[in-house]
Motif scaffolding. Structure first.
Motif, PDB file in Angstrom:
ATOM      1  N   ARG A 126       0.873  -1.247   0.044  1.00 36.14           N
ATOM      2  CA  ARG A 126       0.018  -0.122  -0.138  1.00 36.14           C
ATOM      3  C   ARG A 126       0.865   1.101   0.116  1.00 36.14           C
ATOM      4  N   ARG A 127       1.771   1.354   0.934  1.00 33.78           N
ATOM      5  CA  ARG A 127       2.742   2.396   1.005  1.00 33.78           C
ATOM      6  C   ARG A 127       3.655   2.610  -0.313  1.00 33.78           C
ATOM      7  N   ALA A 128       4.146   1.550  -0.849  1.00 34.05           N
ATOM      8  CA  ALA A 128       4.785   1.640  -2.073  1.00 34.05           C
ATOM      9  C   ALA A 128       3.761   2.236  -3.079  1.00 34.05           C
ATOM     10  N   SER A 174       8.309   1.650   0.085  1.00 33.00           N
ATOM     11  CA  SER A 174       7.482   1.838   0.996  1.00 33.00           C
ATOM     12  C   SER A 174       7.935   2.933   1.922  1.00 33.00           C
ATOM     13  N   HIS A 175       9.383   3.572   1.562  1.00 29.42           N
ATOM     14  CA  HIS A 175      10.073   4.453   2.235  1.00 29.42           C
ATOM     15  C   HIS A 175       9.921   4.310   3.946  1.00 29.42           C
ATOM     16  N   ASN A 176       9.955   3.115   4.130  1.00 28.90           N
ATOM     17  CA  ASN A 176       9.678   2.845   5.550  1.00 28.90           C
ATOM     18  C   ASN A 176      10.809   1.768   6.058  1.00 28.90           C
ATOM     19  N   VAL A 177      12.050   2.037   6.229  1.00 27.46           N
ATOM     20  CA  VAL A 177      13.157   1.321   6.922  1.00 27.46           C
ATOM     21  C   VAL A 177      12.771  -0.020   7.736  1.00 27.46           C
ATOM     22  N   PHE A 178      11.741   0.391   8.470  1.00 34.99           N
ATOM     23  CA  PHE A 178      11.207  -0.671   9.404  1.00 34.99           C
ATOM     24  C   PHE A 178      10.382  -1.737   8.944  1.00 34.99           C
ATOM     25  N   LEU A 179       9.651  -1.222   7.836  1.00 33.50           N
ATOM     26  CA  LEU A 179       8.861  -2.150   7.015  1.00 33.50           C
ATOM     27  C   LEU A 179       9.585  -3.018   6.194  1.00 33.50           C
TER      28      LEU A 179
END
Length: 273
Positions: A126-128, A174-179
């Motif tokens: 979704r974030r991607a 996703s621009h989220n390193v934790f994901l």
């Protein structure tokens, strides 16, 4: 203590009383992971010698040695020459104290793992779709197309690399390193199940997985966040269905034959889709 004999009496991984035809090293590897959990051993803790483990597990020393080798190959154990056998330290943030006791051949654990994949990877998709740059979209598309090409050629090794590249590219976008780290970590655990349960074989249809990759890539490219999320959930649900079907076929097929207990362990590289 004889863990392996007691485990055999409990039946198969799916709870059926039908005996499972499985290589000896696989059974011992499963029991060794169970022993680690029962003893509450943590990364860095030392295990008994091969001979000691063989006695604990009620197995031959040769089969125990093969079980140790395959668990070392997938990163669950560390063998230090002259020092002994140790529970391996985490190679990523996901493998914390609880997950260090993940049982790659336990269907309850595998189902929880796939459920977690749905939660993490659907949100990542979704974030991607919302944040991917043109370069990131291209990387997702190219890896998805590569997986389809490999699938049509029935090239398992190339598919595995493209599959990993695809899911990693979605994580990057996703621009989220934790994901991204969570996706990588959970797929490492999934790969352990593939190696131990399928011995380098494929748990499902490569072409089905590859076409799903392509559909997800197109949803991300279109910025369709809801669709990308839905397609990723369906992709992992398909993986779970194929995985469980493969297990049933492997354990309960009337054509199944018991392999040699001394059979060689598989390569640690396997596709997880």
């Amino acid at each position: 203590m004889n863990l392996i004999h007691s485990r055999r009496k409990r039946g198969s991984a799916l709870g059926d009383s039908t005996p499972a035809y499985r290589p000896g090293y696989e059974l011992v590897a499963e029991q060794l992971l169970e022993y680690i959990a029962q003893q509450n051993l943590r990364p860095g803790d030392r295990l008994p010698t091969e001979q000691g483990l063989a006695q604990i597990l009620g197995a031959s020393r040769n089969v125990t040695r093969e079980a140790v080798k395959v668990l070392a190959a997938i990163g669950r154990l560390q063998v230090r020459r002259g020092a002994g056998i140790f529970v391996a330290a985490s190679v990523g943030g996901l493998l914390d104290d609880e997950l260090s006791h993940f049982r790659p051949t336990g269907m309850e654990d595998v189902r929880m793992l796939l459920d977690y994949r749905k939660v993490i990877e659907s949100e990542t998709a979704r974030r991607a779709a919302s944040h991917a740059t043109p370069i990131e979209v291209r990387a997702i598309r190219e890896s998805a197309e590569s997986s389809l090409t490999a699938a049509t050629m029935d090239d398992v090794d190339t598919f595995a690399k493209a599959d990993a590249a695809f899911h990693d590219a979605v994580g990057v976008a996703s621009h989220n390193v934790f994901l991204r780290a969570s996706v990588a970590g959970v797929r490492r655990l999934a790969a352990q199940s593939d190696v131990l349960l399928f011995h380098g074989d494929v748990p499902g249809s490569l072409e089905v997985a590859a076409h799903q990759h392509v559909a997800i890539a197109e949803a991300v490219a279109a910025g369709a966040a809801d669709l990308a999320e839905q397609l990723m959930v369906e992709h992992i649900a398909t993986t779970q269905s194929q995985f469980e079907s493969k297990i049933r076929d492997r354990l309960f097929s009337p054509e199944a034959h018991p392999p040699s207990p001394e059979a060689q362990p598989p390569s640690p590289e396997a596709p997880t889709s």
